[in-house]
Design an enzyme around this catalytic site. Structure first.
Site, short mmCIF file in Angstrom:
data_model
loop_
_atom_site.label_atom_id
_atom_site.label_comp_id
_atom_site.label_asym_id
_atom_site.label_seq_id
_atom_site.Cartn_x
_atom_site.Cartn_y
_atom_site.Cartn_z
CB THR A 1 -0.91 -0.01 1.25
OG1 THR A 1 -1.66 -1.22 1.24
CG2 THR A 1 -1.85 1.18 1.27
CE LYS B 1 2.65 1.78 11.74
NZ LYS B 1 1.75 2.35 10.79
CD GLU C 1 6.83 14.15 9.99
OE1 GLU C 1 7.68 15.00 10.23
OE2 GLU C 1 5.87 13.90 10.76
N GLY D 1 0.48 9.57 9.79
CA GLY D 1 0.30 9.66 8.34
C GLY D 1 0.85 10.96 7.77
N GLY E 1 -7.13 0.70 3.01
CA GLY E 1 -5.67 0.78 3.17
C GLY E 1 -5.24 1.47 4.46
CD GLU F 1 0.13 -0.89 10.67
OE1 GLU F 1 1.24 -1.35 10.38
OE2 GLU F 1 -0.23 0.25 10.33
CE LYS G 1 0.86 5.10 13.87
NZ LYS G 1 -0.54 4.98 13.40
N GLY H 1 -3.48 5.76 5.34
CA GLY H 1 -3.91 5.71 3.94
C GLY H 1 -2.70 5.80 3.03
#
Ligand code: HSE
Length: 411
Positions: free
Chosen positions: A11, A100, A124, A129, A182, A185, A200, A297
């Site tokens: 994705t 991550k 980043e 996202g 999408g 995970e 995160k 996404g």
């Protein structure tokens, strides 16, 4: 011209391919030179796909190509993503990632490797996202001691909770939709059990406070126990349910947690819906700043990855304020007493209410006609430890059949 390689054409990988190809004008302008995708690694073949001419099945084709400056790791899971990243850094290539799991588990080591080889390890896209959050922490809020970071950090669970609340949709159906879009995970357990948000908040905490935070020390609860009944009680109380990741600097470390919370509808995070994420950062000089945007996404994540590619092209070694030789201890959750919502099924209603009044500082009982064998109650002034202790007592107490759920409340 700068050459890049993409590891993984899933994705996010296909998103990066699309962003770099479709937006090549703006990418080149910002990078100061053309950015060329030289190779894409995937075990699969993609007949007829635009990626076909770039595909390789051998990582060594990328590693040994001295013309490749930046490697984009957008595989999922730890291995081989971690070992490929390490080898690429050791070969003097910068690595950019959205992964991550790898950043939370091996980020300190990979940053060290990047520093030792004069290149960058950038991530980043691993948090929030498309939301710029790591860059503001590293380049904007630089005059502050950061004291708190918290917010909605997982798009899939926020999407699920929003659809359940707005459409009365069933958990499993909404999860399937999130996967189709999408957001989720590869294994959505990481989303719904809170592990993704936990990684995160660990990454953000490491950058905010400048030392490694071990994600495995952060108490984590997901949303799998949240039911339509809980959402109905929330509506009655004027609250939304959100999965929050929280982290606060303490005298000797940090307190951190991932858990679902009831938030009053007037709370700024209560109206963060769907796949959107929002993150608060509190600094001792800047006060509170908030970062908001699409949290998951294909193209949104790819946009953040591409911004890191451009950064890595501009500067060989991008500064990250993360002292990888020091670790911050995660302490037991804040001992500041707070409110919680408790839902119990009763065997005898009046006895059950008396039991609750004896055990807790009850703010109010909440009863819904639709759920005849149970009631909810808001309780006050409980620390995490007291809440756990009293919940265990409640389960055995007179008039109570079952403790159906306990959800923390934020004011
Ligand atoms: N599964 C993640 C989420 C993807 O839903 O937030 C973005 O990190």
């Amino acid at each position: 011209m700068a050459n890049i390689a993409i590891l993984g054409y899933g994705t996010v990988g296909s998103g990066v391919f699309a962003v770099v190809t479709n937006n090549q004008d703006v990418v080149a302008r910002k990078a100061g030179q053309a950015v060329n995708i030289k190779k894409v690694l995937d075990l699969r073949d993609f007949p007829g796909d635009p990626v076909e001419p770039y595909l390789t099945h051998r990582f060594e084709d990328i590693l040994e190509d001295e013309g490749i400056d930046v490697v984009v790791e957008v595989m999922s899971g730890i291995n081989p993503a971690y070992s490929f990243s390490k080898r690429a850094l050791e070969a003097g290539k910068s690595v950019v990632t959205s992964n991550k799991a790898v950043v939370a588990q091996h980020g300190d080591e990979l940053i060290d490797t990047a520093r030792a080889h004069g290149v960058s390890y950038l991530f980043e896209a691993s948090v929030g996202g498309a939301i710029p959050i790591i860059r503001p922490l590293m380049t904007s809020l630089t005059a502050d001691h950061i004291t708190e970071v918290w917010g909605i950090l997982n798009g899939t669970t926020n999407y699920i909770l929003t659809e359940m609340a707005e459409k009365g949709a069933a958990f499993a159906d909404v999860l399937k939709e999130a996967q189709k879009l999408g957001y989720a995970e590869a294994d959505p357990t990481a989303d719904v059990e809170g592990h993704d948000a936990c990684r995160k908040i660990a990454i953000l905490s490491s950058l905010a406070y400048g030392k490694t935070v071990d994600f495995q020390q952060i108490p984590t609860e997901g949303i799998t126990k949240i039911t339509a009944e809980d959402i109905a009680y929330g509506k009655e109380m004027g609250c939304a349910i959100k999965l929050l990741g929280t982290s606060k600097k303490t005298a000797h470390g940090i307190s951190a947690m991932v858990a679902p919370y009831f938030l009053p509808l007037s709370h700024p995070l209560a109206s963060v819906n769907g796949v959107f994420n929002a993150i608060f950062v509190k600094g001792d000089m800047s006060g509170e700043t908030m970062y908001y945007g699409s949290g998951a996404g294909k193209l949104t994540t790819a946009s953040a990855v591409t911004a890191d590619i451009i950064d890595a092209i501009h500067q060989k070694s991008v500064f990250l304020d993360w002292d990888t030789s020091a670790q911050l201890q995660v302490e037991a959750k804040d001992e500041v007493p707070a409110k919680a919502f408790v839902r119990v099924a009763f065997s005898h209603k009046d006895t059950a209410k008396k039991t609750c009044n004896d055990l807790f500082a009850v703010v109010k009982f909440v009863e819904l006609d639709a759920f005849g064998d149970e009631f909810g109650l808001v309780v006050d002034a409980l620390t995490e430890a007291q809440l756990a202790e009293k919940a265990a007592l409640l389960a055995q107490a007179p008039g109570i059949d079952q403790v159906r759920n306990i959800i923390r409340m934020e004011e």
